[in-house]
Design a protein around this motif. Structure first.
Motif, PDB file in Angstrom:
ATOM      1  N   ALA A 125       0.715  -1.272  -0.050  1.00 36.61           N
ATOM      2  CA  ALA A 125      -0.082   0.000  -0.072  1.00 36.61           C
ATOM      3  C   ALA A 125       0.796   1.241   0.017  1.00 36.61           C
ATOM      4  O   ALA A 125       0.557   2.229  -0.641  1.00 36.61           O
ATOM      5  CB  ALA A 125      -0.845   0.006   1.327  1.00 36.61           C
ATOM      6  N   LYS A 126       1.985   1.276   0.658  1.00 40.26           N
ATOM      7  CA  LYS A 126       2.926   2.393   0.871  1.00 40.26           C
ATOM      8  C   LYS A 126       3.620   2.586  -0.782  1.00 40.26           C
ATOM      9  O   LYS A 126       4.190   3.683  -1.059  1.00 40.26           O
ATOM     10  CB  LYS A 126       4.005   2.220   1.705  1.00 40.26           C
ATOM     11  CG  LYS A 126       3.119   2.182   3.172  1.00 40.26           C
ATOM     12  CD  LYS A 126       4.236   1.810   4.187  1.00 40.26           C
ATOM     13  CE  LYS A 126       3.682   1.917   5.828  1.00 40.26           C
ATOM     14  NZ  LYS A 126       4.605   1.576   6.694  1.00 40.26           N
ATOM     15  N   LYS A 127       3.740   1.649  -1.350  1.00 41.02           N
ATOM     16  CA  LYS A 127       4.635   1.638  -2.598  1.00 41.02           C
ATOM     17  C   LYS A 127       3.612   1.870  -3.711  1.00 41.02           C
ATOM     18  O   LYS A 127       4.279   2.343  -4.858  1.00 41.02           O
ATOM     19  CB  LYS A 127       5.515   0.588  -2.586  1.00 41.02           C
ATOM     20  CG  LYS A 127       6.455   0.286  -1.520  1.00 41.02           C
ATOM     21  CD  LYS A 127       7.248  -1.178  -1.803  1.00 41.02           C
ATOM     22  CE  LYS A 127       8.027  -1.445  -0.699  1.00 41.02           C
ATOM     23  NZ  LYS A 127       8.582  -2.931  -0.730  1.00 41.02           N
ATOM     24  N   GLY A 150       1.483   6.474  -2.103  1.00 40.39           N
ATOM     25  CA  GLY A 150       1.783   6.154  -0.874  1.00 40.39           C
ATOM     26  C   GLY A 150       0.782   6.304  -0.046  1.00 40.39           C
ATOM     27  O   GLY A 150       0.775   5.799   1.357  1.00 40.39           O
ATOM     28  N   MET A 151      -0.606   6.680  -0.533  1.00 38.93           N
ATOM     29  CA  MET A 151      -1.786   6.720   0.363  1.00 38.93           C
ATOM     30  C   MET A 151      -2.641   5.666  -0.047  1.00 38.93           C
ATOM     31  O   MET A 151      -3.876   6.122   0.344  1.00 38.93           O
ATOM     32  CB  MET A 151      -1.931   8.066   0.293  1.00 38.93           C
ATOM     33  CG  MET A 151      -1.197   9.121   0.819  1.00 38.93           C
ATOM     34  SD  MET A 151      -0.636   9.002   2.605  1.00 38.93           S
ATOM     35  CE  MET A 151      -2.208   9.453   3.306  1.00 38.93           C
ATOM     36  N   VAL A 152      -2.643   4.846  -0.868  1.00 36.72           N
ATOM     37  CA  VAL A 152      -3.692   3.824  -1.089  1.00 36.72           C
ATOM     38  C   VAL A 152      -3.845   2.864   0.524  1.00 36.72           C
ATOM     39  O   VAL A 152      -3.195   2.466   1.025  1.00 36.72           O
ATOM     40  CB  VAL A 152      -2.935   2.626  -2.058  1.00 36.72           C
ATOM     41  CG1 VAL A 152      -4.084   1.752  -2.461  1.00 36.72           C
ATOM     42  CG2 VAL A 152      -2.543   3.339  -3.060  1.00 36.72           C
ATOM     43  N   PRO A 153      -5.291   3.030   0.509  1.00 30.55           N
ATOM     44  CA  PRO A 153      -5.504   1.996   1.875  1.00 30.55           C
ATOM     45  C   PRO A 153      -5.277   0.570   1.703  1.00 30.55           C
ATOM     46  O   PRO A 153      -5.661   0.126   0.689  1.00 30.55           O
ATOM     47  CB  PRO A 153      -7.176   2.525   1.762  1.00 30.55           C
ATOM     48  CG  PRO A 153      -7.287   3.823   0.817  1.00 30.55           C
ATOM     49  CD  PRO A 153      -6.337   3.468  -0.183  1.00 30.55           C
ATOM     50  N   PRO A 154      -4.762   0.063   2.673  1.00 30.99           N
ATOM     51  CA  PRO A 154      -4.677  -1.404   2.853  1.00 30.99           C
ATOM     52  C   PRO A 154      -5.937  -2.153   2.364  1.00 30.99           C
ATOM     53  O   PRO A 154      -5.288  -3.411   1.939  1.00 30.99           O
ATOM     54  CB  PRO A 154      -3.899  -1.593   4.332  1.00 30.99           C
ATOM     55  CG  PRO A 154      -3.431  -0.221   4.807  1.00 30.99           C
ATOM     56  CD  PRO A 154      -4.455   0.559   4.016  1.00 30.99           C
ATOM     57  N   ALA A 155      -6.923  -1.667   2.920  1.00 29.54           N
ATOM     58  CA  ALA A 155      -8.032  -2.436   2.627  1.00 29.54           C
ATOM     59  C   ALA A 155      -8.424  -2.560   1.090  1.00 29.54           C
ATOM     60  O   ALA A 155      -8.874  -3.703   0.706  1.00 29.54           O
ATOM     61  CB  ALA A 155      -9.252  -1.708   3.185  1.00 29.54           C
ATOM     62  N   HIS A 156      -8.186  -1.526   0.459  1.00 28.26           N
ATOM     63  CA  HIS A 156      -8.165  -1.590  -1.055  1.00 28.26           C
ATOM     64  C   HIS A 156      -7.071  -2.227  -1.638  1.00 28.26           C
ATOM     65  O   HIS A 156      -7.429  -3.327  -2.618  1.00 28.26           O
ATOM     66  CB  HIS A 156      -8.117  -0.158  -1.605  1.00 28.26           C
ATOM     67  CG  HIS A 156      -8.191   0.100  -3.223  1.00 28.26           C
ATOM     68  ND1 HIS A 156      -9.394  -0.094  -3.572  1.00 28.26           N
ATOM     69  CD2 HIS A 156      -7.326  -0.205  -4.168  1.00 28.26           C
ATOM     70  CE1 HIS A 156      -9.185  -0.031  -5.056  1.00 28.26           C
ATOM     71  NE2 HIS A 156      -7.858  -0.147  -5.426  1.00 28.26           N
ATOM     72  N   VAL A 157      -5.995  -2.463  -1.284  1.00 27.22           N
ATOM     73  CA  VAL A 157      -4.874  -3.433  -1.740  1.00 27.22           C
ATOM     74  C   VAL A 157      -5.376  -4.946  -1.487  1.00 27.22           C
ATOM     75  O   VAL A 157      -5.206  -5.577  -2.225  1.00 27.22           O
ATOM     76  CB  VAL A 157      -3.674  -3.327  -1.020  1.00 27.22           C
ATOM     77  CG1 VAL A 157      -2.594  -4.238  -1.388  1.00 27.22           C
ATOM     78  CG2 VAL A 157      -3.085  -1.690  -1.368  1.00 27.22           C
ATOM     79  N   LYS A 158      -5.959  -5.141  -0.081  1.00 29.67           N
ATOM     80  CA  LYS A 158      -6.311  -6.390   0.389  1.00 29.67           C
ATOM     81  C   LYS A 158      -7.362  -6.794  -0.678  1.00 29.67           C
ATOM     82  O   LYS A 158      -7.489  -8.189  -1.200  1.00 29.67           O
ATOM     83  CB  LYS A 158      -6.958  -6.522   1.634  1.00 29.67           C
ATOM     84  CG  LYS A 158      -7.030  -7.759   2.087  1.00 29.67           C
ATOM     85  CD  LYS A 158      -7.534  -7.771   3.779  1.00 29.67           C
ATOM     86  CE  LYS A 158      -7.849  -9.149   4.176  1.00 29.67           C
ATOM     87  NZ  LYS A 158      -8.114  -9.082   5.609  1.00 29.67           N
ATOM     88  N   LYS A 159      -8.567  -6.052  -0.884  1.00 34.08           N
ATOM     89  CA  LYS A 159      -9.930  -6.349  -1.936  1.00 34.08           C
ATOM     90  C   LYS A 159      -9.194  -6.749  -3.130  1.00 34.08           C
ATOM     91  O   LYS A 159      -9.817  -7.721  -3.974  1.00 34.08           O
ATOM     92  CB  LYS A 159     -10.656  -5.214  -1.798  1.00 34.08           C
ATOM     93  CG  LYS A 159     -11.727  -5.394  -2.528  1.00 34.08           C
ATOM     94  CD  LYS A 159     -12.835  -4.328  -2.555  1.00 34.08           C
ATOM     95  CE  LYS A 159     -14.146  -4.694  -3.449  1.00 34.08           C
ATOM     96  NZ  LYS A 159     -15.001  -3.436  -3.438  1.00 34.08           N
TER      97      LYS A 159
END
Length: 447
Positions: free
Chosen positions: A36-38, A47-56
């Motif tokens: 998410a940070k990368k 660097g501001m992508v929400p971890p929940a979005h990455v997980k989904k």
């Protein structure tokens, strides 16, 4: 994580790896946060992508990758820590692929293992092999001397063909009735008389002169070597078809390589200035060279005989069905027929490798990096000398060797050579060697 092993028989086992959420969740969540940070995605600042979005979006692929990494590491560690001697690589059971890949799942993987058999092969003084001491006979010495003198000789064009000459001529392909074949082969090429194996045909070539013609020449019978025939006839196809028809041969020229004179200039070229001064000293040097080569040939013969003898002693069973499946997976291009045809040789080599490993372990025979490096260096030095009479400097040879050793395949191949030599040297001190003198010609007949 829970890893268990169940032996199905002495040579096969199933290893079961159970991975619970506690084993992977922390790693998966950390990877998601790091990603998410990368990540740079439309609609989000870098660097501001929400971890929940990455997980989904990418969660399952991240989970699969983390599980596979964890599985590989844990399985390898288990095999090493429990000192399980396996053959080939663990093979996953096909039915283990049906997972939902949810974040709270428990994953169960089963792997087939091919187990190394117990090696119960011992060598003692009761084991006997013949060690040949090859003698330099006059015929071999004469042949080697002639070869060296020709290498430093000069080319001449004699009036008539003699044994050992090269005929430079025109070869025109004929049809069955003896007429020139339309669109047939028509080449001007060289034919070395030492390549003519048919004695009757060879005799017919002796005495030919420039512009002489043989109306119907059976080149195929004369040479009887398809690769050489393709080269003589300049057939450049990958799989050339050698014509069975005869040829009209017209001699265009005769080439003869005259032998160098046995004089001081020749001796100095060959051995360095002043090293050899007489014909007797020259013969002594060539004899010494031949003895060194023959000692190496004798060692190769002994090593081959020892391998054959030892392989017959090493008749321990192998997990054949497992190994065939593993070979098929590792070499997808190999057909079932090719696999069956080559398996016995593979199994023989594998058994001997197990014997070598046991000898190395039982007798604490070590292989140092310097051993491998020096053999690689010697191999490269010999290779370079084949193409250039001027040897490389130590610095250049060292650089080439270091570069050569960076290739893992090269390093492993040289390592195996060193291991084989060390085992060979050890066994020579254990078994009984019946020494037998033999001439070089007789020695060649053993192959």
């Amino acid at each position: 994580m829970n890893i268990t092993q169940e032996k199905t028989d002495d040579l096969n086992a199933i290893v079961t790896v159970k991975i619970s959420p506690d084993d992977y969740q922390e790693k998966v969540n950390k990877t998601i946060k790091d990603q998410a940070k990368k990540m740079k995605l439309p609609g989000f600042r870098p660097g501001m992508v929400p971890p929940a979005h990455v997980k989904k979006t990418y969660g399952k692929s991240i989970l699969v990758e983390e599980i596979n990494t964890l599985l590989s590491e844990s399985l390898n560690n288990y095999i090493q820590q429990n000192e399980i001697e396996i053959l080939g690589q663990p093979l996953p059971k096909e039915e283990d692929n049906n997972f939902n890949w949810d974040y709270n799942d428990e994953f169960v993987f089963n792997y087939e293992l091919g187990l190394a058999p117990e090696v119960d092969v011992e060598f003692t003084s009761k084991d006997k092999l013949t060690q040949y001491n090859i003698k330099v006979d006059e015929e071999t010495l004469a042949s080697r001397t002639k070869s060296i003198r020709r290498s430093y000789g000069k080319m001449t064009n004699p009036e008539a063909v003699a044994d050992g000459d090269v005929i430079f001529g025109e070869f025109i392909q004929l049809s069955a009735d003896g007429s020139v074949l339309e669109n047939g082969i028509n080449v001007t090429t060289s034919l070395r008389l030492d390549a003519v194996k048919d004695a009757k045909i060879l005799k017919s070539l002796i005495g030919l002169k420039k512009n002489d013609v043989i109306d119907s020449f059976d080149l195929v019978t004369a040479v009887d070597d398809e690769k050489l025939l393709a080269k003589i006839l300049k057939l450049e196809d990958e799989d050339p078809i050698i014509p069975k028809s005869n040829f009209k041969l017209t001699v265009k020229n005769i080439n003869r390589l005259e032998e160098a004179d046995l004089n001081q200039e020749f001796f100095d070229k060959l051995f360095g200035e002043g090293t050899v001064k007489t014909e007797e000293e020259f013969k002594a040097k060539i004899t010494e060279e031949l003895e060194t080569m023959m000692a190496q040939d004798a060692d190769k013969k002994l090593a081959a005989d020892l391998y054959k003898y030892g392989s017959e002693k090493a008749n321990m069973p192998l997990p054949n069905d497992f190994l065939k499946r593993w070979l098929k997976i590792a070499n997808k291009e190999v057909t079932d027929e090719e696999l069956e045809k080559g398996y016995e040789d593979f199994a023989k080599n594998l058994r001997w490798t197990l014997v070598e490993n046991k000898i190395m372990k039982d007798h604490k025979i070590e292989i140092k990096y310097e051993d491998v490096y020096q053999l690689a260096k010697a191999r490269l030095d010999a290779q370079f000398r084949m193409y250039s009479p001027q040897p490389l400097s130590e610095e250049q040879l060292g650089q080439y060797t270091a570069q050569f050793m960076q290739d893992k395949e090269n390093a492993n191949r040289i390592f195996d050579e060193v291991k084989a030599q060390k085992v060979f040297d050890y066994l020579k001190t254990v078994i009984t060697l019946d020494k037998k003198d033999i001439t070089y010609n007789k020695f060649q007949e053993l192959y």
